[in-house]
Design a protein around this motif. Structure first.
Motif, PDB file in Angstrom:
ATOM      1  N   VAL A 154      20.749 -26.602   6.226  1.00  0.00           N
ATOM      2  CA  VAL A 154      19.973 -25.747   7.054  1.00  0.00           C
ATOM      3  C   VAL A 154      18.909 -25.310   6.283  1.00  0.00           C
ATOM      4  CG1 VAL A 154      20.158 -23.521   7.939  1.00  0.00           C
ATOM      5  CG2 VAL A 154      21.979 -25.370   8.562  1.00  0.00           C
ATOM      6  N   GLU A 155      19.168 -24.853   5.059  1.00  0.00           N
ATOM      7  CA  GLU A 155      18.036 -24.179   4.156  1.00  0.00           C
ATOM      8  C   GLU A 155      16.809 -25.104   4.139  1.00  0.00           C
ATOM      9  OE1 GLU A 155      17.716 -21.193   3.000  1.00  0.00           O
ATOM     10  OE2 GLU A 155      19.347 -21.011   4.398  1.00  0.00           O
ATOM     11  N   LEU A 156      17.219 -26.484   3.840  1.00  0.00           N
ATOM     12  CA  LEU A 156      16.264 -27.304   3.689  1.00  0.00           C
ATOM     13  C   LEU A 156      15.232 -27.737   5.218  1.00  0.00           C
ATOM     14  CD1 LEU A 156      17.912 -30.030   1.565  1.00  0.00           C
ATOM     15  CD2 LEU A 156      16.372 -28.211   0.822  1.00  0.00           C
ATOM     16  N   THR A 157      16.012 -27.581   6.010  1.00  0.00           N
ATOM     17  CA  THR A 157      15.437 -27.656   7.340  1.00  0.00           C
ATOM     18  C   THR A 157      14.591 -26.440   7.780  1.00  0.00           C
ATOM     19  OG1 THR A 157      17.238 -28.925   8.377  1.00  0.00           O
ATOM     20  CG2 THR A 157      15.969 -27.629  10.037  1.00  0.00           C
ATOM     21  N   LEU A 158      14.564 -25.518   7.089  1.00  0.00           N
ATOM     22  CA  LEU A 158      13.694 -24.082   7.582  1.00  0.00           C
ATOM     23  C   LEU A 158      12.241 -24.398   7.262  1.00  0.00           C
ATOM     24  CD1 LEU A 158      16.133 -21.384   6.537  1.00  0.00           C
ATOM     25  CD2 LEU A 158      15.698 -22.179   8.885  1.00  0.00           C
ATOM     26  N   PRO A 159      11.648 -24.891   6.162  1.00  0.00           N
ATOM     27  CA  PRO A 159      10.440 -25.123   5.943  1.00  0.00           C
ATOM     28  C   PRO A 159       9.554 -25.995   6.943  1.00  0.00           C
ATOM     29  CG  PRO A 159      11.398 -25.225   3.936  1.00  0.00           C
ATOM     30  CD  PRO A 159      12.528 -25.249   4.975  1.00  0.00           C
ATOM     31  N   GLY A 160      10.289 -27.132   7.451  1.00  0.00           N
ATOM     32  CA  GLY A 160       9.678 -27.923   8.308  1.00  0.00           C
ATOM     33  C   GLY A 160       9.613 -27.007   9.925  1.00  0.00           C
ATOM     34  N   ALA A 161      10.862 -26.569  10.132  1.00  0.00           N
ATOM     35  CA  ALA A 161      10.806 -25.840  11.343  1.00  0.00           C
ATOM     36  C   ALA A 161       9.977 -24.853  11.378  1.00  0.00           C
ATOM     37  CB  ALA A 161      12.521 -25.502  11.513  1.00  0.00           C
ATOM     38  N   ARG A 162       9.565 -24.045  10.369  1.00  0.00           N
ATOM     39  CA  ARG A 162       8.570 -23.018  10.458  1.00  0.00           C
ATOM     40  C   ARG A 162       7.328 -23.363  10.910  1.00  0.00           C
ATOM     41  NH1 ARG A 162      11.214 -21.150   5.429  1.00  0.00           N
ATOM     42  NH2 ARG A 162      12.674 -19.176   6.165  1.00  0.00           N
ATOM     43  N   ARG A 163       6.782 -24.660  10.331  1.00  0.00           N
ATOM     44  CA  ARG A 163       5.836 -25.094  10.567  1.00  0.00           C
ATOM     45  C   ARG A 163       5.433 -25.590  12.088  1.00  0.00           C
ATOM     46  NH1 ARG A 163       1.757 -29.575   7.451  1.00  0.00           N
ATOM     47  NH2 ARG A 163       0.749 -30.301   9.571  1.00  0.00           N
ATOM     48  N   TYR A 164       6.712 -26.259  12.107  1.00  0.00           N
ATOM     49  CA  TYR A 164       6.814 -26.666  13.821  1.00  0.00           C
ATOM     50  C   TYR A 164       6.720 -25.261  14.661  1.00  0.00           C
ATOM     51  CZ  TYR A 164       8.915 -29.082  17.732  1.00  0.00           C
ATOM     52  OH  TYR A 164       9.146 -29.508  19.017  1.00  0.00           O
ATOM     53  N   MET A 165       7.318 -24.387  14.693  1.00  0.00           N
ATOM     54  CA  MET A 165       7.146 -23.388  15.604  1.00  0.00           C
ATOM     55  C   MET A 165       6.129 -22.553  15.541  1.00  0.00           C
ATOM     56  SD  MET A 165      10.175 -23.344  17.056  1.00  0.00           S
ATOM     57  CE  MET A 165       9.752 -21.822  17.980  1.00  0.00           C
ATOM     58  N   ALA A 166       5.436 -22.517  14.275  1.00  0.00           N
ATOM     59  CA  ALA A 166       4.134 -21.955  14.159  1.00  0.00           C
ATOM     60  C   ALA A 166       3.099 -22.454  15.001  1.00  0.00           C
ATOM     61  CB  ALA A 166       3.875 -21.776  12.794  1.00  0.00           C
TER      62      ALA A 166
END
Length: 221
Positions: free
Chosen positions: A60-72
Motif C-alpha cells: 500500500v505504501e509503495l502504491t501511494l506515490p504512483g497513485a498521487r500522480r495519477y490522481m493529480a
C-alpha cells in the motif's frame, strides 16, 4: 462456465467479501493460467503469492506515490502517466494530492495478492530501440495475468490488474527479494466479489477495428 460467458463477465473486481481463497483454489487458477502463450514459449513469468498483512501494508505504501500522480493528473485534466504528453504539475502539487482509500483497499481486503514478474532475459523486446516507451515485452507476461483473472472468474472469484506500485519497482524488489533481472508487471488482488457483474459495457467492434489501413473503413459485418 462457457468461455465467451467468462470473457464477457470478467470485470475489474476491487470490492471483496473477505471470504477465503484457499491455496487449493489458487493452485487451480494458476495451474490453468500457466498455459497462456509467451514469446518463444520461454515462460518467463514468476509470481510471488502474498498473504501476510505486513507485506500488504508495505505494498500500500509503495502504491501511494504512483497513485498521487495519477490522481493529480486526472484532477488537472491530463492523461495520467501517459508517455507522450509531459505533466504540467510540480512535484509539490503531486505530493499534496490525496489518494482515495479505494485505490489501496483491494490490497488489504483481497484474500490473496499475487505479484507478477517477468524475467527480462527471456523476453524479446523488439521495440527497445524505438523512440517511445517499450510495450512488446508485456506480450510475454500479461496473457498469463489475464488468464489468472479468467480462471478466477470461472472459480467464482475475481480481481484486478493494478500497476500503481510498479512506479516504485526498486522498493518492491527489495521488499520481496525479487532478482534484478526481473521486471514487476503488476499486482493482482484476488478474492470473492461483493457483487458479481454479469454484463460489461465496451465499445463496439466497429469502434476498435478498421479494414486494411488506419484510415480504412470501420470493420463490421
Amino acid at each position: 462456465m462457457e468461455l465467451y460467458d467468462v470473457m464477457r463477465t470478467t470485470a475489474a473486481v476491487r470490492d471483496f467479501t473477505g471470504d477465503p481463497l484457499s491455496d487449493e483454489v489458487l493452485h487451480t487458477i494458476l495451474d490453468n493460467a500457466r498455459f497462456a502463450p509467451s514469446g518463444g514459449n520461454r515462460q518467463g513469468t514468476e509470481i510471488v503469492v502474498v498473504r501476510e498483512r505486513a507485506t500488504r501494508e508495505a505494498l500500500v505504501e509503495l502504491t501511494l506515490p504512483g497513485a498521487r500522480r495519477y490522481m493529480a493528473q486526472r484532477q488537472a485534466g491530463e492523461g495520467p502517466w501517459n508517455s507522450v504528453e509531459p505533466t504540467s504539475l510540480t512535484a509539490a502539487e503531486i505530493a499534496s494530492t490525496d489518494v482515495p482509500d479505494s485505490m489501496t483497499a483491494p490490497l488489504l481486503n483481497a484474500s490473496v495478492v499475487p505479484v507478477v514478474c517477468v524475467d527480462l532475459r527471456l523476453v524479446a523486446s523488439l521495440d527497445r530501440e524505438l523512440d517511445r516507451i517499450g510495450v512488446i515485452s508485456g506480450a510475454s507476461v500479461y496473457p498469463p495475468v489475464w488468464n489468472i483473472l479468467l480462471a478466477a472468474r470461472n472459480e467464482g472469484f475475481g480481481g484486478t490488474i493494478t500497476t500503481m506500485a510498479v512506479a516504485e519497482e526498486p522498493r518492491i524488489k527489495r521488499l520481496l527479494g525479487i532478482p534484478e533481472a526481473y521486471a514487476v508487471a503488476c499486482v493482482v488482488p484476488l478474492g470473492k466479489p461483493v457483487k458479481q457483474v454479469t454484463r460489461l459495457t465496451r465499445v463496439a467492434v466497429s469502434e476498435l477495428a478498421r479494414r486494411e489501413r488506419w484510415d480504412g473503413e470501420r470493420f463490421g459485418v
